[in-house]
Write an enzyme that holds these catalytic residues in place. Sequence first.
Site, PDB file in Angstrom:
ATOM      1  N   HIS A 172      -1.686  -5.283  -0.268  1.00 52.17           N
ATOM      2  CA  HIS A 172      -1.416  -3.999  -0.923  1.00 52.17           C
ATOM      3  C   HIS A 172      -2.725  -3.253  -1.195  1.00 52.17           C
ATOM      4  O   HIS A 172      -2.844  -2.061  -0.908  1.00 52.17           O
ATOM      5  CB  HIS A 172      -0.662  -4.252  -2.230  1.00 52.17           C
ATOM      6  CG  HIS A 172      -0.500  -3.029  -3.088  1.00 52.17           C
ATOM      7  ND1 HIS A 172       0.657  -2.293  -3.124  1.00 52.17           N
ATOM      8  CD2 HIS A 172      -1.359  -2.407  -3.945  1.00 52.17           C
ATOM      9  CE1 HIS A 172       0.506  -1.284  -3.964  1.00 52.17           C
ATOM     10  NE2 HIS A 172      -0.720  -1.342  -4.484  1.00 52.17           N
ATOM     11  N   GLU A 173      -3.723  -3.966  -1.736  1.00 53.03           N
ATOM     12  CA  GLU A 173      -5.002  -3.323  -2.055  1.00 53.03           C
ATOM     13  C   GLU A 173      -5.747  -2.895  -0.794  1.00 53.03           C
ATOM     14  O   GLU A 173      -6.418  -1.857  -0.779  1.00 53.03           O
ATOM     15  CB  GLU A 173      -5.873  -4.268  -2.890  1.00 53.03           C
ATOM     16  CG  GLU A 173      -5.293  -4.626  -4.251  1.00 53.03           C
ATOM     17  CD  GLU A 173      -4.954  -3.409  -5.091  1.00 53.03           C
ATOM     18  OE1 GLU A 173      -5.668  -2.394  -4.995  1.00 53.03           O
ATOM     19  OE2 GLU A 173      -3.963  -3.466  -5.837  1.00 53.03           O
ATOM     20  N   HIS A 194      -4.882   0.581   0.502  1.00 54.00           N
ATOM     21  CA  HIS A 194      -5.570   1.725  -0.097  1.00 54.00           C
ATOM     22  C   HIS A 194      -6.848   2.047   0.675  1.00 54.00           C
ATOM     23  O   HIS A 194      -7.207   3.218   0.838  1.00 54.00           O
ATOM     24  CB  HIS A 194      -5.900   1.436  -1.558  1.00 54.00           C
ATOM     25  CG  HIS A 194      -4.695   1.360  -2.446  1.00 54.00           C
ATOM     26  ND1 HIS A 194      -3.777   2.386  -2.541  1.00 54.00           N
ATOM     27  CD2 HIS A 194      -4.256   0.384  -3.288  1.00 54.00           C
ATOM     28  CE1 HIS A 194      -2.838   2.055  -3.411  1.00 54.00           C
ATOM     29  NE2 HIS A 194      -3.090   0.842  -3.862  1.00 54.00           N
ATOM     30  N   GLU A 247       1.149   4.347  -3.629  1.00 53.55           N
ATOM     31  CA  GLU A 247       1.494   2.966  -3.982  1.00 53.55           C
ATOM     32  C   GLU A 247       2.695   2.476  -3.173  1.00 53.55           C
ATOM     33  O   GLU A 247       2.763   1.307  -2.784  1.00 53.55           O
ATOM     34  CB  GLU A 247       1.791   2.860  -5.479  1.00 53.55           C
ATOM     35  CG  GLU A 247       0.602   3.142  -6.377  1.00 53.55           C
ATOM     36  CD  GLU A 247      -0.534   2.148  -6.204  1.00 53.55           C
ATOM     37  OE1 GLU A 247      -0.262   1.006  -5.801  1.00 53.55           O
ATOM     38  OE2 GLU A 247      -1.683   2.520  -6.485  1.00 53.55           O
TER      39      GLU A 247
END
Length: 428
Positions: A278-279, A282, A358
């Site tokens: 997930h990170e 970004h 997100e």
Amino acid sequence: MARKIGLYGVLAYLLFGLFFYWYLFYFADSTLPFEYQGSQADPAVFLNERELFLSEEYSRIRYLLYFLATPFEWIFYLIILLFGLSKAFKEWSEVTAKKKWLQTAIYLIWLSFFSFAAMLPFSYISYYLSKSYHISTQTFASWLKEELIDFWLNYGMTFILVSVLYWLMKKSTKRWWLYAWLLSVPFTLFLTFLQPVVIDPLYNDFYPLKNKELEAEILDMAQKADIPANHVFEVNMSEKTNALNAYVTGIGSNARIVLWDTTLNKLSNEQILFIMAHEMAHYVEKHIYINIATSLTFSLVGMYLTYKLMNWAVVRYGKAFNISAVSDLQSLPLFLMIISMLLFMSGPLSNMISRYQETRADRYAIEMTQNTEAGITTFQELSRAGLSQVNPPFLVKFFIYGHPTMLERISTLEEYKPKVKESEDEGN
């Protein structure tokens, strides 16, 4: 005039607070829609009765505190203007020093101290609340230390910004807002670059991830995503909180992927890999740079609106506010009040952009890990650790939430399960 403005301001604040108290405790309903009851997104499935009760109670109080603290800042600056305190601060600074920069520094010390004292009760209540519900593990001394670090960091940066801002106001009464914004661009980039290596270490200790096997798996994922990462950092947060978190910060060579040690202690490797995916999203999707560009765009519009509103306020209420001109340092509380109001009003749009990013990052994590179950259990554990509502009220989501709700995140993962299964079957 001043008395009337103050009275109306206080009444507006009280009505604002009463509205949100009624909304949060009597009107808003966080019950899940029927179709989600019994699903993995239903908090009754993964929380016990006590955890359910505490998450609802804690969330409501925390949200109310936010909606009380934000407009209180506006009332504080209004009182500073109406009671002539801003004028007094300036007079004291002129009596104490002859040099302009020193007068500005002394004025700011007075204003910063009064502001710190006014907002400290809200900060302490927030700390005490988190401690009472066993989310915070931070000692009072550690909390106070961070408050003082915040005070001096904010004072230092504010001194630089205010000195330049009011110099520009005197040089160009019509274009100061544009010149100020242009100067804020390199300043913002510089701060973002320094954040991971200068500012963050003032609050916490950062070090390379101790679990080298896990770090190797994370770096392998980073390599597949074409992310030039050599280290994953962990930060010692267990001395301060039981909450879980991970994030990406910084730009360029200073960009870092950071894991809280509470996350390492409470989640399995599969769950941590999902969070890391997930990170990484970004970084891959350039969200940090998009956020900088968005912030600068908002600040350009905000500076222009501040310029217009300050001119209007000084013309109409200058006498009541004890302000003779926009370029007078006494107008700083008015400037800060307007900026705070504009930030509050632009919050929903910023939150909407953040929630979209997100959501994209969650989907990237699903596609990279092909492990929806790890994602679901991760979000369930995040809800438990932070006592966060799975389905918060609409106005809370609108004004506060920069992430999708846990209901949205878990239900999205459940919907992706069949797609992941189909992909696995095709692979076989």
